[in-house]
Motif scaffolding. Structure first.
Motif, PDB file in Angstrom:
ATOM      1  N   PRO A 164      -9.414 -62.400  78.911  1.00  0.00           N
ATOM      2  CA  PRO A 164     -10.580 -62.283  78.035  1.00  0.00           C
ATOM      3  C   PRO A 164     -11.832 -62.928  78.647  1.00  0.00           C
ATOM      4  CG  PRO A 164      -8.666 -62.881  76.742  1.00  0.00           C
ATOM      5  CD  PRO A 164      -8.254 -62.959  78.195  1.00  0.00           C
ATOM      6  N   ILE A 165     -11.656 -64.008  79.386  1.00  0.00           N
ATOM      7  CA  ILE A 165     -12.795 -64.672  80.030  1.00  0.00           C
ATOM      8  C   ILE A 165     -13.456 -63.726  81.030  1.00  0.00           C
ATOM      9  CG2 ILE A 165     -13.425 -66.529  81.640  1.00  0.00           C
ATOM     10  CD1 ILE A 165     -11.209 -68.210  80.248  1.00  0.00           C
ATOM     11  N   CYS A 166     -12.668 -62.967  81.772  1.00  0.00           N
ATOM     12  CA  CYS A 166     -13.209 -62.021  82.741  1.00  0.00           C
ATOM     13  C   CYS A 166     -14.006 -60.916  82.030  1.00  0.00           C
ATOM     14  CB  CYS A 166     -12.084 -61.419  83.576  1.00  0.00           C
ATOM     15  SG  CYS A 166     -12.646 -60.289  84.856  1.00  0.00           S
ATOM     16  N   VAL A 167     -13.482 -60.417  80.918  1.00  0.00           N
ATOM     17  CA  VAL A 167     -14.200 -59.390  80.151  1.00  0.00           C
ATOM     18  C   VAL A 167     -15.536 -59.945  79.668  1.00  0.00           C
ATOM     19  CG1 VAL A 167     -14.159 -57.933  78.075  1.00  0.00           C
ATOM     20  CG2 VAL A 167     -12.071 -58.226  79.447  1.00  0.00           C
ATOM     21  N   ARG A 168     -15.534 -61.171  79.148  1.00  0.00           N
ATOM     22  CA  ARG A 168     -16.787 -61.786  78.685  1.00  0.00           C
ATOM     23  C   ARG A 168     -17.768 -61.965  79.839  1.00  0.00           C
ATOM     24  NH1 ARG A 168     -13.328 -64.780  75.315  1.00  0.00           N
ATOM     25  NH2 ARG A 168     -13.303 -66.538  76.750  1.00  0.00           N
ATOM     26  N   GLU A 169     -17.266 -62.376  80.999  1.00  0.00           N
ATOM     27  CA  GLU A 169     -18.135 -62.561  82.160  1.00  0.00           C
ATOM     28  C   GLU A 169     -18.751 -61.235  82.593  1.00  0.00           C
ATOM     29  OE1 GLU A 169     -20.470 -64.492  84.366  1.00  0.00           O
ATOM     30  OE2 GLU A 169     -18.905 -65.675  83.401  1.00  0.00           O
ATOM     31  N   CYS A 170     -17.960 -60.178  82.590  1.00  0.00           N
ATOM     32  CA  CYS A 170     -18.495 -58.849  82.927  1.00  0.00           C
ATOM     33  C   CYS A 170     -19.594 -58.456  81.948  1.00  0.00           C
ATOM     34  CB  CYS A 170     -17.380 -57.807  82.906  1.00  0.00           C
ATOM     35  SG  CYS A 170     -16.266 -57.907  84.319  1.00  0.00           S
ATOM     36  N   ASN A 171     -19.360 -58.694  80.669  1.00  0.00           N
ATOM     37  CA  ASN A 171     -20.378 -58.354  79.669  1.00  0.00           C
ATOM     38  C   ASN A 171     -21.622 -59.213  79.820  1.00  0.00           C
ATOM     39  OD1 ASN A 171     -18.904 -56.243  78.599  1.00  0.00           O
ATOM     40  ND2 ASN A 171     -17.893 -57.543  77.098  1.00  0.00           N
ATOM     41  N   ASN A 172     -21.461 -60.464  80.213  1.00  0.00           N
ATOM     42  CA  ASN A 172     -22.633 -61.322  80.488  1.00  0.00           C
ATOM     43  C   ASN A 172     -23.437 -60.774  81.664  1.00  0.00           C
ATOM     44  OD1 ASN A 172     -22.019 -63.131  78.446  1.00  0.00           O
ATOM     45  ND2 ASN A 172     -20.929 -64.534  79.786  1.00  0.00           N
ATOM     46  N   ILE A 173     -22.743 -60.338  82.709  1.00  0.00           N
ATOM     47  CA  ILE A 173     -23.434 -59.768  83.870  1.00  0.00           C
ATOM     48  C   ILE A 173     -24.188 -58.510  83.461  1.00  0.00           C
ATOM     49  CG2 ILE A 173     -23.100 -58.650  86.119  1.00  0.00           C
ATOM     50  CD1 ILE A 173     -20.637 -60.565  86.471  1.00  0.00           C
ATOM     51  N   LEU A 174     -23.530 -57.646  82.689  1.00  0.00           N
ATOM     52  CA  LEU A 174     -24.177 -56.415  82.231  1.00  0.00           C
ATOM     53  C   LEU A 174     -25.408 -56.729  81.383  1.00  0.00           C
ATOM     54  CD1 LEU A 174     -20.998 -54.346  81.379  1.00  0.00           C
ATOM     55  CD2 LEU A 174     -22.619 -53.883  83.234  1.00  0.00           C
ATOM     56  N   LYS A 230     -27.272 -59.458  81.569  1.00  0.00           N
ATOM     57  CA  LYS A 230     -28.309 -59.957  82.474  1.00  0.00           C
ATOM     58  C   LYS A 230     -28.986 -58.820  83.222  1.00  0.00           C
ATOM     59  CE  LYS A 230     -26.156 -64.430  83.239  1.00  0.00           C
ATOM     60  NZ  LYS A 230     -25.385 -65.260  84.172  1.00  0.00           N
ATOM     61  N   ARG A 231     -28.235 -57.771  83.493  1.00  0.00           N
ATOM     62  CA  ARG A 231     -28.774 -56.609  84.205  1.00  0.00           C
ATOM     63  C   ARG A 231     -29.439 -55.611  83.254  1.00  0.00           C
ATOM     64  NH1 ARG A 231     -24.180 -55.496  88.881  1.00  0.00           N
ATOM     65  NH2 ARG A 231     -24.565 -57.447  89.976  1.00  0.00           N
ATOM     66  N   LYS A 232     -29.506 -56.006  81.992  1.00  0.00           N
ATOM     67  CA  LYS A 232     -30.140 -55.189  80.963  1.00  0.00           C
ATOM     68  C   LYS A 232     -29.450 -53.834  80.777  1.00  0.00           C
ATOM     69  CE  LYS A 232     -34.417 -57.672  81.099  1.00  0.00           C
ATOM     70  NZ  LYS A 232     -33.790 -58.913  80.855  1.00  0.00           N
ATOM     71  N   SER A 233     -28.149 -53.826  80.961  1.00  0.00           N
ATOM     72  CA  SER A 233     -27.352 -52.629  80.747  1.00  0.00           C
ATOM     73  C   SER A 233     -26.839 -52.632  79.309  1.00  0.00           C
ATOM     74  CB  SER A 233     -26.167 -52.613  81.711  1.00  0.00           C
ATOM     75  OG  SER A 233     -25.283 -51.564  81.382  1.00  0.00           O
ATOM     76  N   LYS A 234     -26.724 -51.465  78.728  1.00  0.00           N
ATOM     77  CA  LYS A 234     -26.185 -51.356  77.368  1.00  0.00           C
ATOM     78  C   LYS A 234     -24.660 -51.260  77.385  1.00  0.00           C
ATOM     79  CE  LYS A 234     -30.284 -49.080  75.586  1.00  0.00           C
ATOM     80  NZ  LYS A 234     -30.872 -49.879  74.590  1.00  0.00           N
ATOM     81  N   LYS A 235     -24.094 -51.024  78.543  1.00  0.00           N
ATOM     82  CA  LYS A 235     -22.646 -50.892  78.679  1.00  0.00           C
ATOM     83  C   LYS A 235     -21.971 -52.232  78.397  1.00  0.00           C
ATOM     84  CE  LYS A 235     -19.059 -49.406  81.831  1.00  0.00           C
ATOM     85  NZ  LYS A 235     -18.768 -48.587  82.990  1.00  0.00           N
ATOM     86  N   ARG A 236     -20.827 -52.190  77.727  1.00  0.00           N
ATOM     87  CA  ARG A 236     -20.014 -53.373  77.487  1.00  0.00           C
ATOM     88  C   ARG A 236     -18.545 -52.994  77.594  1.00  0.00           C
ATOM     89  NH1 ARG A 236     -24.391 -54.921  78.006  1.00  0.00           N
ATOM     90  NH2 ARG A 236     -25.570 -56.445  76.805  1.00  0.00           N
ATOM     91  N   TYR A 237     -17.729 -53.949  78.034  1.00  0.00           N
ATOM     92  CA  TYR A 237     -16.290 -53.747  78.116  1.00  0.00           C
ATOM     93  C   TYR A 237     -15.632 -54.369  76.899  1.00  0.00           C
ATOM     94  CZ  TYR A 237     -16.962 -52.274  82.917  1.00  0.00           C
ATOM     95  OH  TYR A 237     -17.362 -51.595  84.039  1.00  0.00           O
ATOM     96  N   THR A 238     -14.496 -53.783  76.503  1.00  0.00           N
ATOM     97  CA  THR A 238     -13.714 -54.322  75.390  1.00  0.00           C
ATOM     98  C   THR A 238     -12.403 -54.871  75.939  1.00  0.00           C
ATOM     99  OG1 THR A 238     -12.515 -52.261  74.959  1.00  0.00           O
ATOM    100  CG2 THR A 238     -14.678 -52.527  73.872  1.00  0.00           C
ATOM    101  N   MET A 239     -11.682 -55.583  75.103  1.00  0.00           N
ATOM    102  CA  MET A 239     -10.378 -56.103  75.519  1.00  0.00           C
ATOM    103  C   MET A 239      -9.418 -54.956  75.833  1.00  0.00           C
ATOM    104  SD  MET A 239     -10.654 -59.270  75.713  1.00  0.00           S
ATOM    105  CE  MET A 239     -12.036 -60.302  75.318  1.00  0.00           C
TER     106      MET A 239
END
Length: 143
Positions: free
Chosen positions: A66-76, A78-87
């Motif tokens: 779950p920490i990796c998913v949250r980190e990916c969403n934080n990066i997205l 920061k990059r102003k992307s609307k994309k998000r990953y789910t569990m």
């Protein structure tokens, strides 16, 4: 003369800082490096290729936490992307690969294979000693 040199140095420093800030949210090296052999080896070590593998909080072929998913969403974000990953995306091999590449593009801009393998196992502040066996296993699968 000293004042002119000082002004030039300050201006150069500001311009350099601005260029780093401007590229901080862009995709760097996401498509220019082939992570396929590393990803395939990690999948073999982590799950033996089973996309439904579960070990504690780690899920999927690449055993994403779950920490990796949250980190990916934080990066997205920061990059102003609307994309998000789910569990649930951890169960998709393709989305797991995307998350790996996203993490590498942000934390491993040099595309250092050893850093990628060790950090996937031990986090961004990994210990070489603690990740040595994992690194060796992944490297065996890459050959």
């Amino acid at each position: 003369m000293i004042k002119v040199v000082r002004k030039v140095l300050v201006t150069v420093a500001i311009l350099m800082a601005c260029s780093v800030e401007a590229t901080a949210g862009t995709k760097v090296n996401e498509s220019s490096f082939d992570w396929t052999p590393v990803i395939n080896a990690i999948i073999q070590v982590e799950s033996g290729g089973n996309p439904r593998a579960v070990s504690g909080p780690s899920v999927g072929a690449m055993q994403i936490t779950p920490i990796c998913v949250r980190e990916c969403n934080n990066i997205l974000q920061k990059r102003k992307s609307k994309k998000r990953y789910t569990m649930n995306d951890r169960l998709s091999v393709e989305k797991s690969k995307e998350m790996f590449i996203l993490i590498q593009s942000y934390f491993n801009r040099a595309n250092d294979v050893e850093h990628a393998i060790r950090s996937w196992n031990g986090g961004q502040h990994y210990s070489r000693k603690a990740t040595q066996r994992y690194f060796e296993k992944v490297m065996r699968h890459m050959k």
